[in-house]
Design an enzyme around this catalytic site. Structure first.
Site, PDB file in Angstrom:
ATOM      1  N   ASP A  33     -57.414  19.495 -94.104  1.00 60.64           N
ATOM      2  CA  ASP A  33     -56.201  19.033 -93.421  1.00 60.64           C
ATOM      3  C   ASP A  33     -55.942  19.958 -92.222  1.00 60.64           C
ATOM      4  O   ASP A  33     -56.059  21.181 -92.338  1.00 60.64           O
ATOM      5  CB  ASP A  33     -55.007  19.061 -94.385  1.00 60.64           C
ATOM      6  CG  ASP A  33     -53.819  18.272 -93.861  1.00 60.64           C
ATOM      7  OD1 ASP A  33     -53.479  17.245 -94.482  1.00 60.64           O
ATOM      8  OD2 ASP A  33     -53.242  18.681 -92.830  1.00 60.64           O
ATOM      9  N   ASN A  94     -49.365   9.858-100.584  1.00 60.74           N
ATOM     10  CA  ASN A  94     -48.134   9.248-100.093  1.00 60.74           C
ATOM     11  C   ASN A  94     -48.385   7.781 -99.775  1.00 60.74           C
ATOM     12  O   ASN A  94     -49.421   7.438 -99.187  1.00 60.74           O
ATOM     13  CB  ASN A  94     -47.647   9.986 -98.841  1.00 60.74           C
ATOM     14  CG  ASN A  94     -47.303  11.437 -99.146  1.00 60.74           C
ATOM     15  OD1 ASN A  94     -46.728  11.730-100.186  1.00 60.74           O
ATOM     16  ND2 ASN A  94     -47.675  12.343 -98.251  1.00 60.74           N
ATOM     17  N   GLU A 102     -47.964   9.147 -93.294  1.00 61.19           N
ATOM     18  CA  GLU A 102     -48.046   9.172 -91.835  1.00 61.19           C
ATOM     19  C   GLU A 102     -49.288   8.460 -91.311  1.00 61.19           C
ATOM     20  O   GLU A 102     -49.239   7.822 -90.271  1.00 61.19           O
ATOM     21  CB  GLU A 102     -48.035  10.622 -91.333  1.00 61.19           C
ATOM     22  CG  GLU A 102     -46.663  11.271 -91.470  1.00 61.19           C
ATOM     23  CD  GLU A 102     -46.689  12.778 -91.210  1.00 61.19           C
ATOM     24  OE1 GLU A 102     -47.739  13.296 -90.779  1.00 61.19           O
ATOM     25  OE2 GLU A 102     -45.660  13.409 -91.469  1.00 61.19           O
ATOM     26  N   VAL A 103     -50.388   8.633 -92.021  1.00 57.46           N
ATOM     27  CA  VAL A 103     -51.648   8.018 -91.570  1.00 57.46           C
ATOM     28  C   VAL A 103     -51.971   6.826 -92.472  1.00 57.46           C
ATOM     29  O   VAL A 103     -52.138   6.996 -93.683  1.00 57.46           O
ATOM     30  CB  VAL A 103     -52.803   9.049 -91.589  1.00 57.46           C
ATOM     31  CG1 VAL A 103     -54.094   8.395 -91.090  1.00 57.46           C
ATOM     32  CG2 VAL A 103     -52.460  10.278 -90.751  1.00 57.46           C
ATOM     33  N   HIS A 107     -55.428   8.208 -98.389  1.00 58.46           N
ATOM     34  CA  HIS A 107     -55.933   9.580 -98.520  1.00 58.46           C
ATOM     35  C   HIS A 107     -55.228  10.276 -99.659  1.00 58.46           C
ATOM     36  O   HIS A 107     -54.040  10.050 -99.909  1.00 58.46           O
ATOM     37  CB  HIS A 107     -55.775  10.374 -97.226  1.00 58.46           C
ATOM     38  CG  HIS A 107     -54.390  10.345 -96.655  1.00 58.46           C
ATOM     39  ND1 HIS A 107     -53.892   9.262 -95.958  1.00 58.46           N
ATOM     40  CD2 HIS A 107     -53.385  11.265 -96.676  1.00 58.46           C
ATOM     41  CE1 HIS A 107     -52.660   9.511 -95.572  1.00 58.46           C
ATOM     42  NE2 HIS A 107     -52.313  10.728 -96.009  1.00 58.46           N
ATOM     43  N   HIS A 109     -54.343  14.098-100.951  1.00 58.10           N
ATOM     44  CA  HIS A 109     -54.284  15.519-100.607  1.00 58.10           C
ATOM     45  C   HIS A 109     -54.688  16.304-101.855  1.00 58.10           C
ATOM     46  O   HIS A 109     -54.142  16.054-102.939  1.00 58.10           O
ATOM     47  CB  HIS A 109     -52.858  15.945-100.250  1.00 58.10           C
ATOM     48  CG  HIS A 109     -52.254  15.243 -99.077  1.00 58.10           C
ATOM     49  ND1 HIS A 109     -52.073  15.848 -97.855  1.00 58.10           N
ATOM     50  CD2 HIS A 109     -51.754  13.985 -98.929  1.00 58.10           C
ATOM     51  CE1 HIS A 109     -51.494  14.996 -97.018  1.00 58.10           C
ATOM     52  NE2 HIS A 109     -51.283  13.864 -97.646  1.00 58.10           N
TER      53      HIS A 109
HETATM   54  P1  AMP Z   1     -49.579  11.778 -94.978  1.00 61.67           P
HETATM   55  O1  AMP Z   1     -48.207  12.213 -94.589  1.00 61.67           O
HETATM   56  O2  AMP Z   1     -49.784  11.739 -96.463  1.00 61.67           O
HETATM   57  O3  AMP Z   1     -50.002  10.493 -94.292  1.00 61.67           O
HETATM   58  O4  AMP Z   1     -50.548  12.925 -94.505  1.00 61.67           O
HETATM   59  C1  AMP Z   1     -51.292  12.910 -93.336  1.00 61.67           C
HETATM   60  C2  AMP Z   1     -52.012  14.231 -93.257  1.00 61.67           C
HETATM   61  O5  AMP Z   1     -53.055  14.125 -92.315  1.00 61.67           O
HETATM   62  C3  AMP Z   1     -51.136  15.403 -92.829  1.00 61.67           C
HETATM   63  O6  AMP Z   1     -51.162  16.402 -93.838  1.00 61.67           O
HETATM   64  C4  AMP Z   1     -51.777  15.871 -91.523  1.00 61.67           C
HETATM   65  O7  AMP Z   1     -51.744  17.270 -91.376  1.00 61.67           O
HETATM   66  C5  AMP Z   1     -53.188  15.362 -91.673  1.00 61.67           C
HETATM   67  N1  AMP Z   1     -53.907  15.107 -90.428  1.00 61.67           N
HETATM   68  C6  AMP Z   1     -53.469  14.424 -89.347  1.00 61.67           C
HETATM   69  N2  AMP Z   1     -54.432  14.359 -88.407  1.00 61.67           N
HETATM   70  C7  AMP Z   1     -55.506  15.009 -88.908  1.00 61.67           C
HETATM   71  C8  AMP Z   1     -56.812  15.303 -88.423  1.00 61.67           C
HETATM   72  N3  AMP Z   1     -57.225  14.894 -87.206  1.00 61.67           N
HETATM   73  N4  AMP Z   1     -57.661  16.009 -89.209  1.00 61.67           N
HETATM   74  C9  AMP Z   1     -57.256  16.435 -90.421  1.00 61.67           C
HETATM   75  N5  AMP Z   1     -56.042  16.186 -90.945  1.00 61.67           N
HETATM   76  C10 AMP Z   1     -55.175  15.489 -90.198  1.00 61.67           C
END
Ligand code: AMP
Length: 122
Positions: A33, A94, A102-103, A107, A109
């Protein structure tokens, strides 16, 4: 909801954006991350186009589901945070707006390497 082909993890899977790779096989990619919350903080994503865990469980094949969930323990062992060879860790996924996702590519963690603390902060 339609899968967004331009989300950042889709770009990582296509090799358009670099990542610090931990592990890869036919079903998953795992990488660090960018904003680690603890000493060890890696992400595990399926190679298939799934928005979140619910989307995955509804659409993925048994092989994909098996491959994804087995990879989590494999990666935890590789990082020496598994309860099998280390001190344990936390898995978080999440989902959607209220879940704080967010993404929009599924995924998990994997967070550990030190005490992770209370599960939910108010
Ligand atoms: P979420 O809030 O569960 O969607 O988590 C998204 C995670 O992706 C966050 O912990 C970010 O720090 C991580 N993240 C975003 N962009 C990248 C990236 N390019 N490489 C690695 N991790 C990322």
């Amino acid at each position: 909801m339609k899968y967004d082909e331009n989300n950042i993890f889709a770009k990582i899977l296509r090799g358009e954006i670099p990542c610090k790779k931990i592990y890869e096989d036919d079903y998953v990619l795992s990488f660090e991350d960018v904003n680690p919350q603890k000493k060890t903080h890696v992400l595990v994503i399926p190679k298939g186009k799934y928005i979140d865990l619910d989307d995955f469980n509804e659409k993925a094949s048994k092989d994909e589901i098996n491959g994804f969930f087995r990879a989590i323990t494999l990666i935890a062992k590789k990082l020496n945070i598994s309860n099998l060879n280390g001190n344990g860790y936390r898995v978080i996924s999440n989902i959607g707006e209220d879940g704080g996702q967010e993404v929009p590519h599924l995924h998990f963690h994997l967070i550990g390497g030190e005490k992770v603390g209370k599960m939910i902060q108010k």
